[in-house]
Enzyme design. Structure first.
Site, PDB file in Angstrom:
ATOM      1  N   ARG A 205       0.981  -1.207   0.103  1.00  0.00           N
ATOM      2  CA  ARG A 205       0.029   0.122   0.016  1.00  0.00           C
ATOM      3  C   ARG A 205       1.135   1.241   0.022  1.00  0.00           C
ATOM      4  O   ARG A 205       1.034   1.699  -1.054  1.00  0.00           O
ATOM      5  CB  ARG A 205      -0.917  -0.020   1.307  1.00  0.00           C
ATOM      6  CG  ARG A 205      -2.013   0.966   0.941  1.00  0.00           C
ATOM      7  CD  ARG A 205      -1.874   2.362   1.404  1.00  0.00           C
ATOM      8  NE  ARG A 205      -1.402   2.740   2.649  1.00  0.00           N
ATOM      9  CZ  ARG A 205      -0.632   3.842   2.972  1.00  0.00           C
ATOM     10  NH1 ARG A 205      -0.303   4.557   2.116  1.00  0.00           N
ATOM     11  NH2 ARG A 205      -0.174   3.582   4.204  1.00  0.00           N
ATOM     12  N   ASP A 206       1.719   1.515   0.905  1.00  0.00           N
ATOM     13  CA  ASP A 206       2.475   2.545   0.904  1.00  0.00           C
ATOM     14  C   ASP A 206       3.540   2.583  -0.178  1.00  0.00           C
ATOM     15  O   ASP A 206       3.881   3.414  -0.699  1.00  0.00           O
ATOM     16  CB  ASP A 206       3.057   2.881   2.511  1.00  0.00           C
ATOM     17  CG  ASP A 206       3.491   4.368   2.755  1.00  0.00           C
ATOM     18  OD1 ASP A 206       3.955   5.111   1.827  1.00  0.00           O
ATOM     19  OD2 ASP A 206       3.164   4.752   3.978  1.00  0.00           O
TER      20      ASP A 206
ATOM     21  N   HIS B  78       3.399   3.925  -3.420  1.00  0.00           N
ATOM     22  CA  HIS B  78       3.922   5.395  -3.933  1.00  0.00           C
ATOM     23  C   HIS B  78       5.223   5.469  -4.637  1.00  0.00           C
ATOM     24  O   HIS B  78       5.511   6.085  -5.361  1.00  0.00           O
ATOM     25  CB  HIS B  78       4.203   6.326  -2.863  1.00  0.00           C
ATOM     26  CG  HIS B  78       2.674   6.682  -2.094  1.00  0.00           C
ATOM     27  ND1 HIS B  78       1.661   7.357  -2.878  1.00  0.00           N
ATOM     28  CD2 HIS B  78       2.138   6.438  -0.937  1.00  0.00           C
ATOM     29  CE1 HIS B  78       0.779   7.503  -1.856  1.00  0.00           C
ATOM     30  NE2 HIS B  78       0.999   6.890  -0.833  1.00  0.00           N
TER      31      HIS B  78
ATOM     32  N   SER C  47       3.460  10.855   8.813  1.00  0.00           N
ATOM     33  CA  SER C  47       3.546  10.865   7.346  1.00  0.00           C
ATOM     34  C   SER C  47       4.798  11.484   6.572  1.00  0.00           C
ATOM     35  O   SER C  47       5.024  11.263   5.431  1.00  0.00           O
ATOM     36  CB  SER C  47       2.150  11.409   6.685  1.00  0.00           C
ATOM     37  OG  SER C  47       0.910  10.936   7.567  1.00  0.00           O
TER      38      SER C  47
ATOM     39  N   HIS D 150       3.214   4.413  12.681  1.00  0.00           N
ATOM     40  CA  HIS D 150       3.413   4.367  11.266  1.00  0.00           C
ATOM     41  C   HIS D 150       4.617   5.361  10.966  1.00  0.00           C
ATOM     42  O   HIS D 150       4.210   6.718  11.111  1.00  0.00           O
ATOM     43  CB  HIS D 150       2.277   4.817  10.633  1.00  0.00           C
ATOM     44  CG  HIS D 150       2.444   4.864   8.918  1.00  0.00           C
ATOM     45  ND1 HIS D 150       2.235   3.528   8.074  1.00  0.00           N
ATOM     46  CD2 HIS D 150       2.780   5.725   8.228  1.00  0.00           C
ATOM     47  CE1 HIS D 150       2.446   3.985   6.851  1.00  0.00           C
ATOM     48  NE2 HIS D 150       3.009   5.185   6.842  1.00  0.00           N
TER      49      HIS D 150
ATOM     50  N   HIS E 158       8.016   7.178   8.805  1.00  0.00           N
ATOM     51  CA  HIS E 158       8.502   7.295   7.607  1.00  0.00           C
ATOM     52  C   HIS E 158      10.175   7.698   7.861  1.00  0.00           C
ATOM     53  O   HIS E 158      10.456   7.977   8.980  1.00  0.00           O
ATOM     54  CB  HIS E 158       8.092   8.302   6.726  1.00  0.00           C
ATOM     55  CG  HIS E 158       7.006   8.023   5.951  1.00  0.00           C
ATOM     56  ND1 HIS E 158       6.937   7.327   4.548  1.00  0.00           N
ATOM     57  CD2 HIS E 158       5.492   7.653   6.148  1.00  0.00           C
ATOM     58  CE1 HIS E 158       5.759   7.009   4.348  1.00  0.00           C
ATOM     59  NE2 HIS E 158       4.912   6.892   5.055  1.00  0.00           N
TER      60      HIS E 158
ATOM     61  N   TYR F 229       4.254  16.051   3.369  1.00  0.00           N
ATOM     62  CA  TYR F 229       3.639  14.751   3.147  1.00  0.00           C
ATOM     63  C   TYR F 229       4.599  13.704   2.099  1.00  0.00           C
ATOM     64  O   TYR F 229       4.850  14.290   1.154  1.00  0.00           O
ATOM     65  CB  TYR F 229       2.372  14.957   2.342  1.00  0.00           C
ATOM     66  CG  TYR F 229       1.500  13.888   2.481  1.00  0.00           C
ATOM     67  CD1 TYR F 229       1.073  13.253   3.901  1.00  0.00           C
ATOM     68  CD2 TYR F 229       0.698  13.285   1.489  1.00  0.00           C
ATOM     69  CE1 TYR F 229       0.298  12.243   3.981  1.00  0.00           C
ATOM     70  CE2 TYR F 229       0.085  12.126   1.551  1.00  0.00           C
ATOM     71  CZ  TYR F 229      -0.523  11.682   2.854  1.00  0.00           C
ATOM     72  OH  TYR F 229      -1.335  10.814   2.917  1.00  0.00           O
TER      73      TYR F 229
END
EC number: 4.1.3.39
Length: 337
Positions: free
Chosen positions: A14-15, A18, A168, A197, A199, A288
């Site tokens: 899913r992520d 990108h 995010s 979550h 990054h 983002y």
């Protein structure tokens, strides 16, 4: 940790969308989902990078539909639950029902960190379907820990049984993470779980995930080879290795994850998922992470530096969903040269 087992939530499918502009083939999905399932992760999130119905002019068109991807993953897993992501305003409860029928059993209902009130209908409907229902507070760095806790409490009230702190932008450090989990722990019911979550834009994805667990976090998002927006998510195989060193229970096979990361995922990257000039700018400016590829496209089109565009987006406090503003910012910068 008091001997509890961590819930390992993989977001490669899913992520990770990108990182390759939402172009996973169905065979890619089957291979990666099977490898993750064999390695015994708890859930595998599958959708367009921007969630159900994210395939669009604004976010980028996917190679397949969400339902095709979900069905492909559901066909090969025996242990893990299939998860999906829904952003109210992009995905609807109709889309959620279709995802359930395709095999999704976990949904993360995602809103901007100050807009939890738009999630009520979707969270309530997910509970009616019998789904494991998670509240997902994106760009959690953009509000105070106390305000984030109030938003988490709203999602809990709607029926979410787990609430996520979502970095995010990869903009937070360990102190930021600790402060937010302490604020959530102070207001949520003891039975409500929490998740992290991360990054990796400041190379803190694993460190921030460890800090979250030390504050009582139950679920950790990560992806094979860090496959995700910007510099990627916390790399799953790296987090698991660190968790092993700390003596934490996670139930997964480290070496199987290492093999899947290098053999299946890394070869798909048309742009390396790593900390570099542009992805570092995301974390530093608080932008983002999924804006990265859009900014690079705009920079090439208008003869600009992607870093300059990213920094200006950060100054304007743009949030997820405002991808259309990237071109506006690029044109402003070009005209002001």
């Amino acid at each position: 940790m008091n001997g509890k087992k961590l819930y390992i939530s993989d977001v490669t499918l899913r992520d990770g969308m990108h990182a390759i502009r939402h172009q996973y083939s169905l065979e890619n999905v089957r291979q990666i989902a099977k490898a993750l399932d064999d390695a015994r992760v708890d859930s595998i999130e599958v959708a367009h990078g921007d969630g159900l119905q994210g395939s669009s002019f604004n976010y980028g068109f996917g190679a397949h539909s969400d339902l095709e991807w979900i069905e492909a993953a559901a066909d090969v897993v025996k242990h893990a639950k299939i998860a999906t992501l829904l952003l109210p305003g992009i995905g609807t409860i109709h889309d959620l029902k279709n995802a359930w029928q395709a095999g999704a059993r976990v949904v993360r209902v995602a809103t901007h960190c100050t807009e939890a009130d738009v999630s009520a209908q979707h969270i309530q409907y997910a509970r009616e379907l019998g789904m494991d229902t998670v509240g997902f507070l994106m760009m959690s760095h953009m509000t105070t820990p106390e305000n984030l806790a109030k938003q988490a409490k709203l999602m809990e009230g709607y029926g979410a049984t787990c609430i996520y702190v979502v970095d995010s932008d990869g903009a937070m450090n360990m102190s930021d993470i600790r402060d937010r989990f302490r604020a959530l722990n102070a207001v949520l019911k003891p039975e409500t779980q929490t998740g992290m979550h991360a990054h990796h834009n400041l190379s803190l994805g694993v460190a921030n995930s460890i800090a979250a667990v030390e504050e009582g976090c139950d679920r950790i998002d990560a992806s094979l080879a860090g496959m995700g927006a910007g510099a990627g998510n916390a790399p799953l195989e790296v987090f698991i290795a660190a968790a092993d060193k700390l003596g934490w229970q996670h139930g997964t096979d480290l070496y199987a994850l290492m093999d899947a990361a290098d053999d299946l995922v890394r070869p798909l990257q048309d742009r390396p998922v790593r900390v570099d000039r542009e992805t570092l700018a995301l974390g530093y400016a608080g932008v983002y992470s999924s804006f990265l590829r859009h900014c690079e496209t705009a920079a090439a089109r208008y003869g600009l530096s992607a870093v300059d565009i990213l920094v200006e987006l950060g100054k304007r406090r743009m949030v997820g969903g405002q991808e259309d503003m990237i071109v506006d910012v690029a044109l402003d910068l070009r005209n002001n040269k």
